[in-house]
Scaffold this active site. Structure first.
Site, short mmCIF file in Angstrom:
data_model
loop_
_atom_site.label_atom_id
_atom_site.label_comp_id
_atom_site.label_asym_id
_atom_site.label_seq_id
_atom_site.Cartn_x
_atom_site.Cartn_y
_atom_site.Cartn_z
N TYR A 1 -0.92 -9.70 1.17
CA TYR A 1 -1.50 -9.06 0.94
C TYR A 1 -1.89 -8.73 -0.48
CZ TYR A 1 -1.23 -9.78 6.08
OH TYR A 1 -1.13 -10.06 7.12
N ARG B 1 13.28 -5.23 4.30
CA ARG B 1 12.34 -6.42 4.43
C ARG B 1 10.89 -5.97 3.82
NH1 ARG B 1 7.94 -4.39 8.11
NH2 ARG B 1 7.84 -5.87 9.54
N GLU C 1 8.09 -10.28 5.62
CA GLU C 1 6.69 -10.26 6.76
C GLU C 1 5.92 -10.74 5.94
OE1 GLU C 1 4.39 -7.43 9.94
OE2 GLU C 1 4.71 -6.65 7.35
N HIS D 1 8.86 -3.45 16.70
CA HIS D 1 8.21 -2.01 17.08
C HIS D 1 6.98 -2.32 16.76
CE1 HIS D 1 8.02 -3.28 12.45
NE2 HIS D 1 7.17 -1.84 12.41
N ASP D 2 5.80 -4.11 16.72
CA ASP D 2 4.87 -3.55 16.48
C ASP D 2 4.61 -4.05 17.57
OD1 ASP D 2 4.09 -2.76 14.39
OD2 ASP D 2 5.16 -4.68 12.94
N HIS E 1 0.69 -1.37 -0.08
CA HIS E 1 -0.34 0.03 -0.10
C HIS E 1 0.29 1.55 0.13
CE1 HIS E 1 0.47 -1.55 4.31
NE2 HIS E 1 1.01 0.00 4.48
N ASP F 1 7.34 -5.17 3.26
CA ASP F 1 6.44 -4.91 4.56
C ASP F 1 4.96 -6.65 3.29
OD1 ASP F 1 5.37 -3.60 6.98
OD2 ASP F 1 4.47 -2.61 5.67
N GLN G 1 -4.04 4.27 3.94
CA GLN G 1 -2.78 3.55 3.46
C GLN G 1 -3.30 2.38 2.21
OE1 GLN G 1 -1.96 1.70 7.60
NE2 GLN G 1 -0.01 2.07 6.63
#
Ligand code: GLC
Length: 547
Positions: A207, A201, A245, A310-311, A106, A203, A171
């Site tokens: 999807y 990385r 990821e 970080h999540d 996105h 992301d 997004q």
């Protein structure tokens, strides 16, 4: 210079840097590239091989930079392209590699592509996004940001249609069925890799593609695109990696490695919560179980293992019952929960108990895969659950006992430094950690050094050896050159483990953390008494050698 070690990532120690949080180099209260460059020796000293940088691109920051509005530049808070080039040059001097986030799924709704797309059906960018006249398509798709988004569709007044988004409504998802999008992303990758970056990385990759009647995750068409992308990278930038990821079960993750021609690395999401389950239960069965359900991956591939990032600590890859249990155990207060996870840092999750922090790190370093450390966890930083969204685990790095923890000279920083009695910057900071030989930082440095001194831990095969005791995990790492038996007692009580390893009965065993000879009894049952949360790395000394 041409890359010669094409599988460098198999041995590398990774470190995730949240740029905004790491070091403010220009005194404006935000971490930036200048500050990060100044601190490169910090990573060198710790033994880190590769940094993963959070998104550094221009962005309205509605999702902390994962909403990109220009893929070819640097966010002004973080500096300029020249700062980025200097960072890469300085990192290279120190032998440190850098990968950055590449958000493929996105863009920001502020991206000129989306702004143009929404204006008219005739815009050349209209078909770069996913539109619909109704919000009823793709109804079998789950919502990821459950706490904030009621639907994956949002109506855009200007466009007069709904647009598709798997994350925040700010997004919009790109339409990866459109070849122009694929070509554009190759250009983006070319742009950054030409500057000397070592990879991305990637992301939120599951999807990319949507198809009616599916969950719209991990679709075969998505794999075709990713393989094609890898082939392009391989061709033009050999040695540059794609770290995927994909927060998925192991069997859904396996296709992302394909025949060694898709991603070189993927995060192993499912093992992570199980490490926390094991240490709370005093029982390693869940860890063994998920690894046994993890298919083998091609030789040129590697898992990326982590404890925190970080999540939120995601609980998507556990059962509903396990999730409830994890929330009860680790997130007793509502504020600690977010979406399907827990927004807390490593040290507070583990009661700031040094034994548990060491134990989980040792297990992480013993499992197959290359470990990644989240900034600040190596000094035992705390979190701030009062901050919005995931910001509580993105607070300023604590450098010393000085205003803003030495992170910035500004009067006000993007977020307050942690200032409580246990985790406050006055005590928990890099300066103290470096001065104190017994600090978690020094211990982590030693762990990293040992992992590198023993390549069997990164490249060897692994087998779980029965211990006769559910609390004690035994992982046998073997290669032609070396054998290490990793033992970990997940329980808060002393435990006895009995291992049947006739093939190594004759070998002397040397414990690598204490350098002591160990369990030299020459019988077939290796009996070991383990203290609460004790761990050992037993090197099988080749017969006849006194190492
Ligand atoms: C990834 C990132 C997360 C972000 C999301 C949407 O999961 O780790 O921080 O919010 O993608 O881009």
């Amino acid at each position: 210079m041409a890359e010669t070690n094409l599988t460098w990532y198999k041995d590398a120690i990774f470190y995730e840097v949240y740029i905004r949080a790491f070091k403010d180099g220009n005194g404006d209260g935000h971490g930036d590239l200048i500050g990060l460059t100044e601190e490169l020796d910090y990573f060198k000293n710790l033994g880190v091989d590769c940094l993963w940088l959070s998104p550094m691109y221009p962005s309205p920051l509605r999702d902390d930079g994962y909403d990109i509005s220009d893929y070819y530049n640097i966010h002004p808070d973080y500096g300029t392209l020249d700062d980025f080039k200097r960072l890469i040059a300085e990192a290279k001097k120190r032998g440190i590699r850098i990968i950055t986030d590449l958000v493929m799924n996105h863009t920001s709704d502020m991206h000129p592509w989306f702004q143009s797309a929404r204006q008219s059906k005739d815009s050349p960018y209209r078909d770069w996004y996913v539109w619909s006249d109704t919000d009823e398509k793709y109804s079998e798709t789950r919502i990821i940001f459950l706490d904030t988004e009621p639907s994956n569709w949002t109506y855009d007044e200007v466009a007069g249609q709904y647009f598709w988004h798997r994350f925040y409504r700010t997004q919009p998802d790109l339409n990866w069925d459109n070849p122009a999008v694929i070509e554009e992303f190759k250009n983006i990758a070319r742009f950054w890799l030409s500057l000397g970056l070592d990879g991305f990385r990637a992301d939120a990759v599951p999807y990319l593609i949507e198809r009616e009647g599916t969950s719209n995750e991990n679709l075969p068409e998505t794999h075709v695109i990713l393989k094609n992308f890898r082939a392009f990278m391989e061709e033009e930038f050999p040695g540059a990696i794609l770290l995927g990821e994909a927060n998925m079960w192991p069997w859904d993750l396996r296709p992302y490695f394909a025949d060694g021609d898709e991603f070189q690395m993927c995060f192993h999401f499912p093992v992570m919560p199980r490490l926390f389950m094991a240490v709370k239960k005093g029982d390693a069965a869940d860890v063994i179980n998920i690894m046994e359900r993890t298919p083998d991956i091609p030789d040129n591939c590697q898992w990326c293992t982590f404890l925190r990032n970080h999540d939120e600590l995601t609980l998507e890859m556990v059962t509903e019952e396990e999730r409830q249990w994890m929330w009860q155990q680790y997130a007793p207060e509502d504020r600690m929960r977010l979406n399907l996870g827990i927004r807390r840092r490593l040290a507070p999750l583990l009661d700031n108990d040094r034994r548990k922090i060491e134990l989980l790190n040792v297990v992480l370093f013993s499992l197959p895969g290359s470990p990644i450390i989240y900034y600040g966890d190596e000094i035992g930083m705390g979190d701030n659950i009062w901050l919005f969204d995931r910001n509580g685990v993105r607070t300023p790095m604590q450098w010393k006992d000085a205003p803003n923890g030495g992170f910035s000279t500004a009067d006000e920083t993007y977020a307050p430094v942690i200032d409580d009695e246990v985790y406050g910057y006055q005590e928990v900071n890099v300066e103290n950690a470096l001065l104190n030989d017994c600090s978690l930082w020094h211990w982590t440095r030693y762990l990293i050094a040992m992992r590198k001194a023993h390549p069997v831990l990164s490249r060897g095969t692994y087998t779980f050896v029965p211990t006769g005791n559910p609390a004690v995990l035994a992982i046998l790492r073997e290669s032609e050159d070396e054998v290490i038996l990793a033992l970990a007692n997940f329980s808060d009580e002393p435990q006895v483990a009995r291992l049947h390893l006739p093939q190594y009965a004759e070998n002397e065993k040397k414990e690598l953390f204490s350098h002591m000879p160990h369990g030299c009894a020459r019988d077939e049952m290796h009996r070991t008494l383990m203290e609460p949360y004790e761990y050992q790395w037993l090197l099988m000394v080749p017969n006849g050698k006194d190492q």
